[in-house]
Design a protein around this motif. Structure first.
Motif, mmCIF file in Angstrom:
data_model
loop_
_atom_site.group_PDB
_atom_site.id
_atom_site.type_symbol
_atom_site.label_atom_id
_atom_site.label_comp_id
_atom_site.label_asym_id
_atom_site.label_seq_id
_atom_site.Cartn_x
_atom_site.Cartn_y
_atom_site.Cartn_z
ATOM 1 N N ASP A 362 18.001 21.208 -57.669
ATOM 2 C CA ASP A 362 17.175 21.378 -58.457
ATOM 3 C C ASP A 362 15.896 21.231 -58.075
ATOM 4 O OD1 ASP A 362 17.375 18.733 -58.363
ATOM 5 O OD2 ASP A 362 18.406 18.342 -60.056
ATOM 6 N N GLN A 363 14.461 21.244 -59.353
ATOM 7 C CA GLN A 363 13.000 20.619 -58.873
ATOM 8 C C GLN A 363 12.816 19.925 -58.370
ATOM 9 O OE1 GLN A 363 11.329 23.202 -59.707
ATOM 10 N NE2 GLN A 363 9.660 21.744 -57.789
ATOM 11 N N ASN A 364 13.945 18.197 -58.393
ATOM 12 C CA ASN A 364 13.754 17.866 -57.995
ATOM 13 C C ASN A 364 14.106 17.156 -56.228
ATOM 14 O OD1 ASN A 364 13.121 14.617 -57.842
ATOM 15 N ND2 ASN A 364 14.948 14.195 -57.830
ATOM 16 N N PHE A 365 15.278 18.278 -55.678
ATOM 17 C CA PHE A 365 15.128 18.308 -54.047
ATOM 18 C C PHE A 365 14.425 19.215 -53.535
ATOM 19 C CE2 PHE A 365 17.422 20.761 -51.405
ATOM 20 C CZ PHE A 365 18.776 19.766 -50.399
ATOM 21 N N LEU A 366 14.143 19.991 -54.421
ATOM 22 C CA LEU A 366 13.063 20.745 -53.738
ATOM 23 C C LEU A 366 11.865 20.330 -53.618
ATOM 24 C CD1 LEU A 366 12.150 23.383 -52.528
ATOM 25 C CD2 LEU A 366 11.035 24.733 -54.795
ATOM 26 N N GLU A 367 11.442 18.958 -54.011
ATOM 27 C CA GLU A 367 10.383 18.443 -53.839
ATOM 28 C C GLU A 367 10.151 16.780 -53.035
ATOM 29 O OE1 GLU A 367 8.881 17.051 -57.851
ATOM 30 O OE2 GLU A 367 8.486 19.028 -58.795
ATOM 31 N N LYS A 368 11.332 16.348 -53.025
ATOM 32 C CA LYS A 368 11.795 15.599 -52.015
ATOM 33 C C LYS A 368 11.908 16.008 -50.386
ATOM 34 C CE LYS A 368 15.134 12.383 -54.204
ATOM 35 N NZ LYS A 368 16.539 12.532 -54.528
ATOM 36 N N VAL A 369 12.003 17.858 -50.052
ATOM 37 C CA VAL A 369 11.669 18.702 -49.285
ATOM 38 C C VAL A 369 10.759 18.536 -48.894
ATOM 39 C CG1 VAL A 369 12.801 20.586 -48.343
ATOM 40 C CG2 VAL A 369 14.082 19.710 -49.247
ATOM 41 N N GLN A 370 10.144 19.246 -49.737
ATOM 42 C CA GLN A 370 8.480 19.719 -49.839
ATOM 43 C C GLN A 370 7.542 18.872 -49.271
ATOM 44 O OE1 GLN A 370 8.069 22.057 -52.788
ATOM 45 N NE2 GLN A 370 8.323 24.324 -51.614
ATOM 46 N N LYS A 371 7.369 17.736 -49.519
ATOM 47 C CA LYS A 371 7.170 15.997 -49.964
ATOM 48 C C LYS A 371 7.467 15.085 -48.686
ATOM 49 C CE LYS A 371 4.964 17.070 -54.523
ATOM 50 N NZ LYS A 371 4.971 16.611 -56.139
ATOM 51 N N CYS A 372 8.210 16.028 -48.105
ATOM 52 C CA CYS A 372 8.396 14.421 -46.664
ATOM 53 C C CYS A 372 7.276 15.013 -46.071
ATOM 54 C CB CYS A 372 9.665 15.476 -46.200
ATOM 55 S SG CYS A 372 10.948 14.666 -44.641
ATOM 56 N N SER A 373 7.208 13.154 -46.126
ATOM 57 C CA SER A 373 6.393 12.672 -45.113
ATOM 58 C C SER A 373 6.528 12.629 -44.018
ATOM 59 C CB SER A 373 6.259 10.683 -44.552
ATOM 60 O OG SER A 373 5.655 10.390 -43.761
ATOM 61 N N MET A 374 5.291 13.226 -42.804
ATOM 62 C CA MET A 374 5.513 13.736 -41.316
ATOM 63 C C MET A 374 5.403 12.976 -40.844
ATOM 64 S SD MET A 374 4.304 16.628 -41.219
ATOM 65 C CE MET A 374 4.022 16.989 -39.290
ATOM 66 N N GLU A 375 5.334 11.110 -40.689
ATOM 67 C CA GLU A 375 5.557 10.077 -40.150
ATOM 68 C C GLU A 375 6.664 9.458 -40.664
ATOM 69 O OE1 GLU A 375 4.028 9.428 -38.079
ATOM 70 O OE2 GLU A 375 3.195 10.696 -37.900
ATOM 71 N N ASP A 376 7.546 8.849 -39.942
ATOM 72 C CA ASP A 376 9.427 8.092 -40.295
ATOM 73 C C ASP A 376 8.952 6.334 -40.144
ATOM 74 O OD1 ASP A 376 11.758 7.354 -40.417
ATOM 75 O OD2 ASP A 376 12.270 7.301 -38.271
ATOM 76 N N ALA A 385 15.698 13.564 -46.017
ATOM 77 C CA ALA A 385 15.077 14.453 -47.060
ATOM 78 C C ALA A 385 14.853 15.314 -45.320
ATOM 79 C CB ALA A 385 13.286 13.951 -47.297
ATOM 80 N N LYS A 386 14.982 14.487 -44.006
ATOM 81 C CA LYS A 386 14.536 15.619 -43.319
ATOM 82 C C LYS A 386 15.800 16.277 -42.644
ATOM 83 C CE LYS A 386 11.510 15.760 -41.152
ATOM 84 N NZ LYS A 386 10.154 16.824 -40.976
ATOM 85 N N VAL A 387 16.863 15.422 -42.979
ATOM 86 C CA VAL A 387 18.863 16.565 -42.863
ATOM 87 C C VAL A 387 18.469 17.637 -44.228
ATOM 88 C CG1 VAL A 387 20.671 15.992 -43.672
ATOM 89 C CG2 VAL A 387 19.657 13.588 -42.440
ATOM 90 N N HIS A 388 17.561 17.528 -45.050
ATOM 91 C CA HIS A 388 17.719 18.088 -45.878
ATOM 92 C C HIS A 388 16.847 19.392 -45.548
ATOM 93 C CE1 HIS A 388 20.149 15.737 -48.628
ATOM 94 N NE2 HIS A 388 19.122 15.736 -49.287
ATOM 95 N N GLN A 389 15.877 19.363 -45.044
ATOM 96 C CA GLN A 389 15.085 20.226 -44.659
ATOM 97 C C GLN A 389 16.048 20.806 -43.544
ATOM 98 O OE1 GLN A 389 11.658 18.190 -42.670
ATOM 99 N NE2 GLN A 389 10.433 18.384 -44.782
ATOM 100 N N TYR A 390 16.405 20.226 -42.687
ATOM 101 C CA TYR A 390 16.832 20.682 -41.107
ATOM 102 C C TYR A 390 18.989 21.481 -42.045
ATOM 103 C CZ TYR A 390 20.825 21.840 -37.556
ATOM 104 O OH TYR A 390 21.397 21.538 -37.211
ATOM 105 N N ARG A 391 19.409 21.582 -43.387
ATOM 106 C CA ARG A 391 20.505 22.093 -44.177
ATOM 107 C C ARG A 391 19.631 23.534 -44.350
ATOM 108 N NH1 ARG A 391 22.467 18.150 -48.070
ATOM 109 N NH2 ARG A 391 23.757 20.234 -48.435
ATOM 110 N N ILE A 392 18.528 22.917 -44.327
ATOM 111 C CA ILE A 392 17.610 24.647 -45.157
ATOM 112 C C ILE A 392 17.344 25.970 -44.233
ATOM 113 C CG2 ILE A 392 15.385 25.631 -46.115
ATOM 114 C CD1 ILE A 392 15.922 22.572 -48.442
ATOM 115 N N ALA A 393 17.123 24.820 -43.259
ATOM 116 C CA ALA A 393 16.349 25.625 -42.021
ATOM 117 C C ALA A 393 17.911 26.248 -41.323
ATOM 118 C CB ALA A 393 16.027 24.523 -41.173
#
Length: 534
Positions: A362-376, A385-393
């Protein structure tokens, strides 16, 4: 579609992938995607009807709420989940079984849940004016269009040779394909028209499962996995010829094979560079990026020194590439974060829902992906969030593009006073209305990450072990396209010798990215594609 009056005779086999099978309606512009599972589970389905429904609903939600936002709503069709009569599904399975490729029959169609995904049939568009030639639909699976950052990879070769080109060596070595494709995704995603032309031509010469061409809803060109036979390019050119009869690029009035191929490639390339309803927008320059050239590509890098290197920002290729680049760590850099998530879920299994591992998308899932921090920060939230980004990619790396080309219905000039010679000189440019869609946007499961790591290691190891060499016979033979061109030139020469005339060709012109020889295509304000002699 009346679900209570479903008849298996109204549907025909359309195709299938690793996880689903597709049938199309014989009259209406609709397809059904049904799940598949291993043949050994045919007597005991691996999930309940409700679980199957939820799986397909997840695909719809992921497509409409995540991928549609990233790629653009105009390019994406989400579809809807439907419940089908079980008897219809069983009879349909029996009807189409003999039409399935033998190498796909290790899995069977789901006949127990009655659930399916209903989508428009993009290979058979209906919203067009009747024309003498039916619409052409070209399905391209472009794959990954960039090289990973050296920061996160253990083998330097991964920063110089793209995943697709290395994977070709692995597939040939393991017998999946008999011949290596010379297509390189980085050429297609470059935005440089010369490189794109080079890439599309190699897709045509060795399509594997990365290119299919449909005419009026029927597949007229594709490859069969594991087959010793090369696809019949002469048959494809025979189908394409009527679409380009008005092109200028002729020799003594004869439409050459090279002209047909170049016209087709240029129209297709321009459709990929354009946004619906106009041009593709501002071009993003990638020359200084250092991740847009693959050493395995046979394209001469020097030829593009003065050409543009970038994609229009609103084009579908640009949207797909930007989504692919959400994978900023490569599988090697991501795997430790995946392990952090897995360990946390073992310790706190109830957190699986809060981390949205299996949705909801949902929208909450997308926001987690888009607002993921650059620093661990060391948190499981960052890792998830980084795993979700990878799955989308990964979804973007494995998607398909469907380009629909509808010939213009303009009337030919019927002025009887025009001589036949003047008609040959006065061929008007052929025009096409175009539309672009993206398919195969299913979410990748969490447990695909370790499989991807193992596959990555095997591919790189194979490439390094062989030094990029291939077994004898695994390079494409002399393409039948080139053979057809040679035969055509010889025939024209003989004809001209018999009539005492001379084969006339347009004088050579200096090639550039702005005016690639021999054909230039451009968009008009009504979003039609035109061809003209450059």
């Amino acid at each position: 579609m009346e679900l209570d009056r479903m008849d298996e005779n109204d549907w025909k086999y359309h195709g299938e992938g690793n996880k689903s099978l597709v049938v199309s309606h014989v009259q209406h512009c609709r397809v059904l995607r049904l799940l598949k599972y291993p043949a050994e589970d045919s007597e005991n389905p691996p999930q309940t009807a409700e679980q199957a429904f939820r799986q397909i609903q997840n695909i719809v939600d992921f497509t409409s709420n995540v991928m549609s936002c990233l790629l653009g709503e105009k390019f994406v069709h989400s579809g809807e989940v439907v419940r089908l009569p079980l008897e219809f599904v069983r009879q349909l399975s029996i009807k189409i079984q003999h039409q399935r490729p033998a190498w796909r029959c290790d899995k069977v169609m789901d006949i127990y849940s009655g659930c399916a995904l209903c989508l428009p049939n993009l290979t058979s568009p209906t919203l067009h004016q009747p024309t003498p030639t039916p619409p052409l639909c070209i399905e391209i699976k472009p794959k990954c269009g960039f090289l990973p950052s050296p920061k996160h990879v253990s083998k330097d070769i991964k920063t110089r040779v793209c995943r697709y080109c290395m994977h070709q060596h692995y597939k040939v070595a393991n017998g999946k394909w008999k011949r290596r494709s010379l297509y390189c995704p980085l050429d297609l995603f470059s935005g440089n028209k010369q490189r794109m032309h080079f890439a599309i031509r190699h897709l045509i010469e060795e399509p594997q499962n990365n290119l299919k061409v449909f005419k009026g809803g029927q597949c007229i060109y594709s490859s069969k996995e594991g087959s010793d036979e090369s696809p019949d390019t002469n048959s494809l050119l025979h189908h394409l010829r009527p679409y380009f009869l008005r092109a200028y690029n002729r020799v003594n009035g004869h439409l050459t094979t090279k002209a047909v191929l170049n016209d087709f490639i240029q129209v297709l390339g321009n459709a990929l560079l354009s946004a619906a309803g106009g041009d593709g927008g501002q071009v993003t320059d990638r020359t200084g990026e250092g991740r847009s050239f693959c050493e395995a590509s046979l394209f001469n890098r020097e030829r593009t020194r003065h050409g543009s290197q970038g994609l229009p920002t609103n084009s579908i290729l640009s949207r797909i590439l930007q989504t692919q680049m959400l994978d900023s760590l490569d599988i090697e850099g991501l795997y430790p974060l995946y392990c952090r998530v897995e360990q946390h879920l073992q310790d706190f299994p109830k957190d699986r829902t809060g981390l949205q591992i299996d949705g909801p998308y949902d929208q909450n899932f997308l926001e987690k992906v888009q607002k993921c921090s650059m620093e661990d920060d060391g948190s499981v939230e960052y890792a998830a969030a980084k795993v979700h980004q990878y799955r989308i990619a990964m979804t973007a790396k494995d998607c398909s593009i469907m380009v629909t080309l509808v010939p213009s219905s303009e009337e030919e000039d019927n002025d009887e006073e025009l001589s036949s010679q003047k008609r040959l000189r006065d061929f008007r440019p052929q025009a096409f209305s175009s539309s672009v869609s993206v398919l195969d946007l299913d979410p990748k499961p969490l447990d695909s990450v370790p499989r991807q790591l193992r596959l990555d290691q095997k591919i790189v190891s194979c490439y390094l072990r062989t030094g990029g060499a291939l077994p004898n016979g695994s390079l494409p033979p002399l393409p039948s396209i080139l053979a057809a061109e040679r035969e055509e030139r010889a025939l024209l020469s003989r004809l001209c010798e018999g009539t005492g005339s001379e084969v006339k060709r347009s004088p050579p012109r200096e090639q550039s990215d702005q005016n690639p020889a021999p054909v230039l295509f451009y968009f008009t304000t009504n979003s039609q594609l035109h061809s003209d002699l450059s």
